[in-house]
Write a protein that holds these residues in place. Structure first.
Motif, PDB file in Angstrom:
ATOM      1  N   PRO A   1       0.756  -1.214   0.082  1.00  0.00           N
ATOM      2  CA  PRO A   1      -0.099  -0.009  -0.042  1.00  0.00           C
ATOM      3  C   PRO A   1       0.608   1.388  -0.049  1.00  0.00           C
ATOM      4  N   GLU A   2       0.388   2.261  -0.641  1.00  0.00           N
ATOM      5  CA  GLU A   2       1.105   3.575  -0.610  1.00  0.00           C
ATOM      6  C   GLU A   2       1.161   4.149   0.599  1.00  0.00           C
ATOM      7  N   GLU A   3       0.226   4.243   1.727  1.00  0.00           N
ATOM      8  CA  GLU A   3       0.245   4.491   2.908  1.00  0.00           C
ATOM      9  C   GLU A   3       0.238   3.536   3.971  1.00  0.00           C
ATOM     10  N   GLY A   4       0.967   4.012   5.241  1.00  0.00           N
ATOM     11  CA  GLY A   4       0.952   2.967   6.216  1.00  0.00           C
ATOM     12  C   GLY A   4       2.261   2.311   6.573  1.00  0.00           C
ATOM     13  N   PHE A   5       2.505   1.883   7.775  1.00  0.00           N
ATOM     14  CA  PHE A   5       3.876   1.342   8.008  1.00  0.00           C
ATOM     15  C   PHE A   5       3.913   0.219   7.848  1.00  0.00           C
ATOM     16  N   VAL A   6       5.293  -0.281   7.101  1.00  0.00           N
ATOM     17  CA  VAL A   6       5.422  -1.433   6.569  1.00  0.00           C
ATOM     18  C   VAL A   6       6.446  -2.289   7.405  1.00  0.00           C
ATOM     19  N   PHE A   7       6.249  -3.125   8.244  1.00  0.00           N
ATOM     20  CA  PHE A   7       6.933  -4.354   8.928  1.00  0.00           C
ATOM     21  C   PHE A   7       7.327  -5.337   7.934  1.00  0.00           C
ATOM     22  N   CYS A   8       8.445  -5.636   7.971  1.00  0.00           N
ATOM     23  CA  CYS A   8       8.692  -6.840   7.176  1.00  0.00           C
ATOM     24  C   CYS A   8       9.714  -7.831   7.951  1.00  0.00           C
ATOM     25  N   SER A   9       9.733  -9.063   7.327  1.00  0.00           N
ATOM     26  CA  SER A   9      10.717 -10.138   7.943  1.00  0.00           C
ATOM     27  C   SER A   9      11.031 -11.229   6.820  1.00  0.00           C
ATOM     28  N   PHE A  10      11.999 -10.814   6.064  1.00  0.00           N
ATOM     29  CA  PHE A  10      12.341 -11.891   4.879  1.00  0.00           C
ATOM     30  C   PHE A  10      13.366 -12.924   5.282  1.00  0.00           C
ATOM     31  N   ASN A  11      13.285 -13.545   6.615  1.00  0.00           N
ATOM     32  CA  ASN A  11      13.870 -14.629   6.863  1.00  0.00           C
ATOM     33  C   ASN A  11      13.154 -15.887   6.522  1.00  0.00           C
ATOM     34  N   ASN A  12      13.881 -17.011   6.579  1.00  0.00           N
ATOM     35  CA  ASN A  12      13.254 -18.178   5.811  1.00  0.00           C
ATOM     36  C   ASN A  12      12.285 -18.395   7.094  1.00  0.00           C
ATOM     37  N   ASN A  13      11.158 -18.962   6.703  1.00  0.00           N
ATOM     38  CA  ASN A  13       9.774 -19.161   7.481  1.00  0.00           C
ATOM     39  C   ASN A  13      10.227 -20.318   8.593  1.00  0.00           C
ATOM     40  N   TYR A  14      11.178 -21.183   8.546  1.00  0.00           N
ATOM     41  CA  TYR A  14      11.465 -22.161   9.521  1.00  0.00           C
ATOM     42  C   TYR A  14      11.863 -21.369  10.756  1.00  0.00           C
ATOM     43  N   LYS A  15      12.152 -20.237  10.694  1.00  0.00           N
ATOM     44  CA  LYS A  15      12.786 -19.408  11.713  1.00  0.00           C
ATOM     45  C   LYS A  15      11.619 -19.050  12.562  1.00  0.00           C
ATOM     46  N   PHE A  16      10.304 -18.853  12.016  1.00  0.00           N
ATOM     47  CA  PHE A  16       9.318 -18.125  12.747  1.00  0.00           C
ATOM     48  C   PHE A  16       8.834 -19.280  13.916  1.00  0.00           C
ATOM     49  N   THR A  17       8.581 -18.565  15.187  1.00  0.00           N
ATOM     50  CA  THR A  17       7.919 -19.070  16.157  1.00  0.00           C
ATOM     51  C   THR A  17       6.376 -18.706  16.270  1.00  0.00           C
ATOM     52  N   GLU A  18       5.881 -19.499  16.907  1.00  0.00           N
ATOM     53  CA  GLU A  18       4.286 -19.057  17.663  1.00  0.00           C
ATOM     54  C   GLU A  18       4.484 -17.858  18.244  1.00  0.00           C
TER      55      GLU A  18
ATOM     56  N   MET B   1       1.737  -9.789  15.442  1.00  0.00           N
ATOM     57  CA  MET B   1       0.041  -9.728  15.057  1.00  0.00           C
ATOM     58  C   MET B   1      -0.582  -8.641  16.273  1.00  0.00           C
ATOM     59  N   ARG B   2       0.133  -8.387  17.376  1.00  0.00           N
ATOM     60  CA  ARG B   2      -0.125  -7.607  18.398  1.00  0.00           C
ATOM     61  C   ARG B   2       0.337  -6.058  17.854  1.00  0.00           C
ATOM     62  N   MET B   3       1.454  -6.250  17.280  1.00  0.00           N
ATOM     63  CA  MET B   3       2.058  -5.046  16.699  1.00  0.00           C
ATOM     64  C   MET B   3       1.073  -4.404  15.529  1.00  0.00           C
ATOM     65  N   LEU B   4       0.434  -5.126  14.899  1.00  0.00           N
ATOM     66  CA  LEU B   4      -0.425  -4.756  13.626  1.00  0.00           C
ATOM     67  C   LEU B   4      -1.435  -4.212  14.208  1.00  0.00           C
ATOM     68  N   GLN B   5      -2.120  -4.960  15.358  1.00  0.00           N
ATOM     69  CA  GLN B   5      -3.113  -4.319  15.820  1.00  0.00           C
ATOM     70  C   GLN B   5      -3.061  -2.957  16.549  1.00  0.00           C
ATOM     71  N   ALA B   6      -1.690  -2.650  16.791  1.00  0.00           N
ATOM     72  CA  ALA B   6      -1.563  -1.645  17.785  1.00  0.00           C
ATOM     73  C   ALA B   6      -1.035  -0.228  16.698  1.00  0.00           C
ATOM     74  N   VAL B   7      -0.723  -0.827  15.319  1.00  0.00           N
ATOM     75  CA  VAL B   7      -0.315   0.390  14.594  1.00  0.00           C
ATOM     76  C   VAL B   7      -1.411   0.163  13.455  1.00  0.00           C
ATOM     77  N   PRO B   8      -2.458   0.986  13.402  1.00  0.00           N
ATOM     78  CA  PRO B   8      -3.419   0.959  12.266  1.00  0.00           C
ATOM     79  C   PRO B   8      -2.828   1.436  10.929  1.00  0.00           C
ATOM     80  N   GLY B   9      -3.392   0.739   9.991  1.00  0.00           N
ATOM     81  CA  GLY B   9      -2.910   0.848   8.606  1.00  0.00           C
ATOM     82  C   GLY B   9      -1.624   0.104   8.369  1.00  0.00           C
ATOM     83  N   SER B  10      -0.993  -0.667   9.197  1.00  0.00           N
ATOM     84  CA  SER B  10       0.118  -1.136   8.951  1.00  0.00           C
ATOM     85  C   SER B  10      -0.108  -2.710   8.572  1.00  0.00           C
ATOM     86  N   VAL B  11       1.109  -3.016   7.837  1.00  0.00           N
ATOM     87  CA  VAL B  11       1.002  -4.384   6.965  1.00  0.00           C
ATOM     88  C   VAL B  11       2.422  -5.325   7.560  1.00  0.00           C
ATOM     89  N   LEU B  12       2.351  -6.324   7.180  1.00  0.00           N
ATOM     90  CA  LEU B  12       3.583  -7.267   7.489  1.00  0.00           C
ATOM     91  C   LEU B  12       3.742  -7.960   6.182  1.00  0.00           C
TER      92      LEU B  12
END
Length: 603
Positions: A414-431, A438-449
């Motif tokens: 999107p043209e507007e809004g804060f863009v969080f990113c994480s280009f790690n291999n997905n196997y590094k992600f944990t629950e 997800m709590r960050m996205l809820q706290a920052v309106p208009g943001s994306v991951l």
């Protein structure tokens, strides 16, 4: 998990009164094979088959297939196994070997079809010919994983564990498959297996993501080395070293190609002082035809390809070159050959970059580190002695090519809004970390991951989990894999890189910082969880290093909601590109060379 079953001495499914001429020819073939080689035995079988109508033909045809496989005559082996099956359609061992053979001929889907037919009829089940059943489902699981069909692979390996839980190799692959698909919790119960047994079988690489316990990571690596590496081999290198005017450094890797290790090390290899060092590359890398591979190969004074040598011969090649210091860039990651190091081909042996944790290898003397990466309190959890560099452990490449910078729209953002990113291999992600995102996205309106589109099963899992956390799945955007130049360029479209924990970004963090994207990390006690913190320390950006999930989450929200703070971090990062030790490669190369000379043994 994929070897053909061996030659048969008898077939217990036939009547004992059946003619014995087939057994006689098999016995004669065995003697010929032992004395004159498989070619002569194969000729005997062919002659016998040409003139026999014995009901035991299928056994001789099967043994002929095995001999052809030993001779690497896979097309002839396929024909022999098919003939055995024609003679005896329910000959399960021949069906299995036929699948293994057509796989060797490059027909992977065909191999899967053959093995699946054994399950569908069924020729093998968990209770009928169980050992062969395990070979079938494990072979399918392995092949499906190689083909990146992770969901189907996981199903087959789980079926294998249901039939026989005590299979450490199968557990190892099953755990990592769940990590790759973000199937949480990764350590889901398996009937007949305790969680401790699953942990014990987890691979060293998977453990970097699965646990932030340095003791558990060390124990996993030591177990791997104990099980996989032959340490009872004679030492090759002289203990007192050599007397060379210039120190001979040998870099050892299968990743001298388009790989993260080469992306980081290429300028180091180019800039090492040739008045002080003679640089060798010992390589079993794939020939990918990339410009990076050509650049790496050119950087060596001596390039030695050891892909066709066994481990003992490769170690002798290093010894014959009188290498003073081996720098193993592989560690115990995929494709590693730790048995080479076990031969002690060099007086001093160092591990660097390949495996971000303790290798557990008793023949590795040092690990390249800095004081942030391995603080004194954590040194007991390493079998290697830290070889400390004064500023930062990780090298960089200032010449990495970058494509034209894309717009947000070109990246699907999107043209507007804060863009969080994480280009790690997905196997590094944990629950736990994903829930924090997800709590960050809820706290920052208009943001994306913005995440890497690693595989469709992890993507489906992550979007489903987002919905469970009350976040619109459309706020998760997935970037396809692209060339390194395009990958670097698109970092400029994001606002903040969110690091994984406990397995931090390594090369990925370096790339993001080089492109001016702030990286927010959480540092723990392990090597893997302190990599990004090391880079940020070298950049003098301690505000981007947190030590708890709560602080990590709060800092991300603070940066995303305070434009002045975000702008200040980006400005300081921009200055750090030219002023900090992280990207000062001449200084790094000097530090690296000094450290190597400090521990080298000169006769």
């Amino acid at each position: 998990m994929n070897a053909p079953t061996t030659a048969l001495a008898a077939d217990t499914s036939v009547d004992a009164a059946a003619p014995l001429d087939a057994f006689q020819v098999i016995a004669a073939g065995d003697r010929l094979c032992a004395t004159q080689g498989p070619q002569q035995a194969a000729a005997l079988y062919q002659q016998w088959l040409a003139g026999s109508t014995s009901p035991m033909r299928h056994v001789v045809q099967f043994n002929l297939g095995v001999l052809y496989g030993q001779l690497q005559l896979h097309a002839q082996a396929e024909a022999a196994y098919r003939a055995a099956i024609t003679s005896k359609p329910d000959f399960a061992q021949a069906w299995f070997n036929l699948g293994a053979t057509v796989e060797r001929l490059g027909r992977k889907e065909h191999a899967l079809t053959i093995w699946q037919s054994m399950l569908d009829h069924p020729l093998v089940t968990p209770t009928h010919q169980k050992d062969l059943y395990l070979l079938v489902v494990n072979g399918m699981g392995r092949l499906l994983e190689e083909m990146r069909q992770y969901d189907r692979s996981e199903v087959k390996l789980f079926a294998s564990l249901l039939a026989e839980p005590q299979q450490p190799k199968v557990i190892q692959h099953w755990v990592h498959l769940r990590q790759k698909q973000c199937s949480w919790p990764v350590f889901t119960p398996v009937p007949g297996l305790g969680q401790g047994e699953v942990l014990k079988a987890t691979s060293p690489l998977a453990m970097l993501s699965a646990s932030d316990d340095p003791g558990l990571q060390l124990a996993t690596s030591i177990r791997f080395i104990t099980e996989k590496v032959n340490l009872r081999v004679p030492r090759l290198a002289p203990e007192k070293g050599y007397q060379h005017d210039k120190l001979r450094i040998g870099f050892l890797s299968s990743d001298f190609c388009l790989h993260a290790v080469s992306l980081l090390t290429v300028e180091l290899l180019e800039l090492l002082d040739r008045d002080r060092f003679e640089v060798y590359g010992f390589c079993w890398s794939r020939e990918d035809g990339s410009a990076l591979r050509a650049r790496v190969v050119k950087s060596f004074d001596h390039y030695v390809r050891i892909a066709d040598l066994d481990d003992a011969s490769a170690a002798r090649a290093i010894r014959e070159a009188e290498i003073d210091v081996v720098v193993d860039l592989q560690g115990i990651t995929s494709g590693a050959r730790p048995d080479i190091i076990a031969h002690r081909p060099a007086p001093v042996q160092i591990t660097y970059l390949g495996f971000p944790g303790p290798t557990g290898h008793p023949c590795i003397d040092y690990v390249v580190a800095d004081r942030f990466l391995i603080p004194d309190a954590e040194r007991p959890f390493y079998t290697e002695t830290p070889l400390y560099l004064p500023h930062v452990f990780q090298c960089s490449d200032r010449q990495r090519p970058v494509a034209p910078l894309p717009s947000r729209a070109q990246c699907g953002l999107p043209e507007e809004g804060f863009v969080f990113c994480s280009f790690n291999n997905n196997y590094k992600f944990t629950e736990a970390v994903f829930a924090s995102w997800m709590r960050m996205l809820q706290a920052v309106p208009g943001s994306v991951l913005w995440l890497l589109a690693d595989n469709p099963w992890s993507q489906a899992s992550l979007t489903r989990r987002a919905g469970e956390h009350g976040v619109d799945p459309a706020r998760l955007l997935f970037a396809p894999r692209v060339s390194p130049e395009q990958y670097l360029a698109r970092y400029t479209a994001a606002d903040l890189f969110l690091d994984a924990y406990p397995f931090n970004a390594g090369t990925t963090a370096n790339d993001a910082l080089w492109m001016g994207l702030p990286v927010l990390t959480r540092s723990g006690r392990t090597f893997a969880s302190r990599m990004a913190g090391s880079l940020l320390t070298a950049l003098d950006l301690p505000e981007l290093i947190t030590t708890s999930l709560a602080d990590y989450e709060a800092r991300a929200i603070e940066i995303a909601t305070q434009p002045a703070l975000h702008a200040d971090l980006k400005q300081r990062l921009k200055a750090g590109r030219t002023q900090s030790p992280l990207f000062d490669m001449p200084r790094f190369v000097q530090d690296f060379g000094d450290a190597v000379e400090r521990v080298a043994i000169r006769g």
